[in-house]
Design a protein around this motif. Structure first.
Motif, PDB file in Angstrom:
ATOM      1  N   ILE A   1      44.851  26.667  43.851  1.00 43.31           N
ATOM      2  CA  ILE A   1      45.551  27.473  44.859  1.00 43.31           C
ATOM      3  C   ILE A   1      44.783  28.748  45.160  1.00 43.31           C
ATOM      4  O   ILE A   1      44.864  29.293  46.262  1.00 43.31           O
ATOM      5  CB  ILE A   1      47.019  27.779  44.446  1.00 43.31           C
ATOM      6  N   SER A   2      43.994  29.228  44.201  1.00 34.77           N
ATOM      7  CA  SER A   2      43.245  30.472  44.407  1.00 34.77           C
ATOM      8  C   SER A   2      41.833  30.248  44.928  1.00 34.77           C
ATOM      9  O   SER A   2      41.223  31.172  45.470  1.00 34.77           O
ATOM     10  CB  SER A   2      43.190  31.275  43.090  1.00 34.77           C
ATOM     11  N   VAL A   3      41.313  29.032  44.779  1.00 39.32           N
ATOM     12  CA  VAL A   3      39.973  28.720  45.275  1.00 39.32           C
ATOM     13  C   VAL A   3      39.870  29.027  46.767  1.00 39.32           C
ATOM     14  O   VAL A   3      38.860  29.555  47.241  1.00 39.32           O
ATOM     15  CB  VAL A   3      39.635  27.233  45.005  1.00 39.32           C
ATOM     16  N   GLU A   4      40.949  28.724  47.503  1.00 40.38           N
ATOM     17  CA  GLU A   4      40.919  28.944  48.951  1.00 40.38           C
ATOM     18  C   GLU A   4      41.001  30.424  49.323  1.00 40.38           C
ATOM     19  O   GLU A   4      40.862  30.784  50.488  1.00 40.38           O
ATOM     20  CB  GLU A   4      42.021  28.137  49.630  1.00 40.38           C
ATOM     21  N   SER A   5      41.210  31.284  48.323  1.00 39.02           N
ATOM     22  CA  SER A   5      41.128  32.733  48.540  1.00 39.02           C
ATOM     23  C   SER A   5      39.792  33.294  48.067  1.00 39.02           C
ATOM     24  O   SER A   5      39.585  34.501  48.085  1.00 39.02           O
ATOM     25  CB  SER A   5      42.271  33.443  47.797  1.00 39.02           C
ATOM     26  N   GLY A   6      38.909  32.398  47.610  1.00 38.13           N
ATOM     27  CA  GLY A   6      37.571  32.840  47.206  1.00 38.13           C
ATOM     28  C   GLY A   6      37.403  33.117  45.730  1.00 38.13           C
ATOM     29  O   GLY A   6      36.390  33.688  45.320  1.00 38.13           O
ATOM     30  N   ILE A   7      38.370  32.715  44.911  1.00 41.45           N
ATOM     31  CA  ILE A   7      38.244  32.912  43.458  1.00 41.45           C
ATOM     32  C   ILE A   7      37.696  31.625  42.839  1.00 41.45           C
ATOM     33  O   ILE A   7      38.305  30.569  42.959  1.00 41.45           O
ATOM     34  CB  ILE A   7      39.588  33.319  42.837  1.00 41.45           C
ATOM     35  N   SER A   8      36.536  31.733  42.191  1.00 46.81           N
ATOM     36  CA  SER A   8      35.867  30.536  41.681  1.00 46.81           C
ATOM     37  C   SER A   8      36.481  30.091  40.363  1.00 46.81           C
ATOM     38  O   SER A   8      37.105  30.865  39.647  1.00 46.81           O
ATOM     39  CB  SER A   8      34.375  30.809  41.475  1.00 46.81           C
ATOM     40  N   THR A   9      36.295  28.819  40.037  1.00 40.55           N
ATOM     41  CA  THR A   9      36.805  28.271  38.783  1.00 40.55           C
ATOM     42  C   THR A   9      35.633  27.861  37.904  1.00 40.55           C
ATOM     43  O   THR A   9      34.611  27.409  38.411  1.00 40.55           O
ATOM     44  CB  THR A   9      37.678  27.024  39.019  1.00 40.55           C
ATOM     45  N   PHE A  10      35.785  28.017  36.609  1.00 42.93           N
ATOM     46  CA  PHE A  10      34.677  27.653  35.723  1.00 42.93           C
ATOM     47  C   PHE A  10      34.484  26.152  35.646  1.00 42.93           C
ATOM     48  O   PHE A  10      33.397  25.662  35.378  1.00 42.93           O
ATOM     49  CB  PHE A  10      34.853  28.269  34.331  1.00 42.93           C
ATOM     50  N   ARG A  11      35.539  25.380  35.891  1.00 47.27           N
ATOM     51  CA  ARG A  11      35.440  23.926  35.735  1.00 47.27           C
ATOM     52  C   ARG A  11      34.505  23.294  36.761  1.00 47.27           C
ATOM     53  O   ARG A  11      33.991  22.213  36.559  1.00 47.27           O
ATOM     54  CB  ARG A  11      36.819  23.284  35.859  1.00 47.27           C
TER      55      ARG A  11
END
Length: 232
Positions: free
Chosen positions: A14-24
């Motif tokens: 849900i946060s990826v689309e706000s530009g927050i990257s995920t480590f996975r």
């Protein structure tokens, strides 16, 4: 009439689309670091400077990010439902969007915590925790993040909320990180359940489970339209 209780479990998607990257997304590396270097008690003991800098940079970046339409839609649904967000995310985008009942399973990026006494938690003014910043007991402040190998103290309240849900939704998570992934097991079999993710995780079959193979923004809107029509 009493509003139905909508409980929503959100993950990194849900946060990826706000530009927050995920480590996975990077094969276990997070911004070039082995995840255990920056997200474990061992990593903290080994190199506090590295861990502090890592989260300072995450905080600095997250401060510039804005909630997307999925966050905003969940906040808007409070008009029609008693909405409770259970999030695996440490950002504050749900709060920024206007959601009023947000339970953070894995801690909060914009808070600090005493290394000596975990019950001492502080709101942060800026984005930086420096070496030498201490709690009132003189202990170094650390990020208020639940690291690998640490207990997840909020899982019990999250399970209780899930048991009380009239509608349950999972948005933007692979359902691979426990104990959060097990929350769906606490739902009542009869209630409607929604699973929203472009890469739908493999789950056992649940009664009344609707799968929406879309990104969080579109999937949340589709779910919102449906539950507002059927259950509000």
């Amino acid at each position: 009439m009493k509003k139905k209780k909508l409980v929503v479990l959100t993950g990194a998607g849900i946060s990826v689309e706000s530009g927050i990257s995920t480590f996975r997304d990077a094969g276990g590396l997070w911004e070039g670091h082995d995840i255990m270097e920056v997200a474990s008690p061992e990593g903290w003991r080994k190199n506090q400077d590295l861990v502090l800098d890592f989260y300072n940079q995450r905080r600095k970046q997250a401060a510039t990010c804005e909630p997307n339409s999925a966050h905003k839609e969940l906040a808007r649904l409070e008009k029609f439902f008693d909405v409770h967000i259970i999030t695996q995310n440490v950002d504050n985008l749900h709060e920024k969007a206007g959601s009023t009942k947000v339970l953070h399973l894995h801690g909060e990026l914009f808070k600090s915590q005493s290394t000596l006494d975990p019950s001492l938690i502080y709101e942060m003014d800026g984005w930086e925790i420096k070496k030498g910043d201490t709690c009132e007991k003189g202990s170094q402040l650390r990020p208020f993040i639940v690291w690998f190998g640490e207990m997840v103290p909020m899982i019990e309240p999250a399970a209780e909320l899930t048991e009380e849900a009239d509608i349950f939704a999972v948005i933007g998570t692979s359902l691979a990180v426990y104990p959060a992934a097990g929350l769906i097991e606490y739902t009542k079999t009869t209630i409607p359940k929604y699973l929203i993710d472009p890469h739908l995780p493999t789950t056992r079959s649940y009664l009344n489970l609707r799968k929406i193979p879309e990104k969080a923004t579109l999937g949340t809107l589709l779910m919102s339209e449906e539950i507002t029509r059927l259950y509000a």
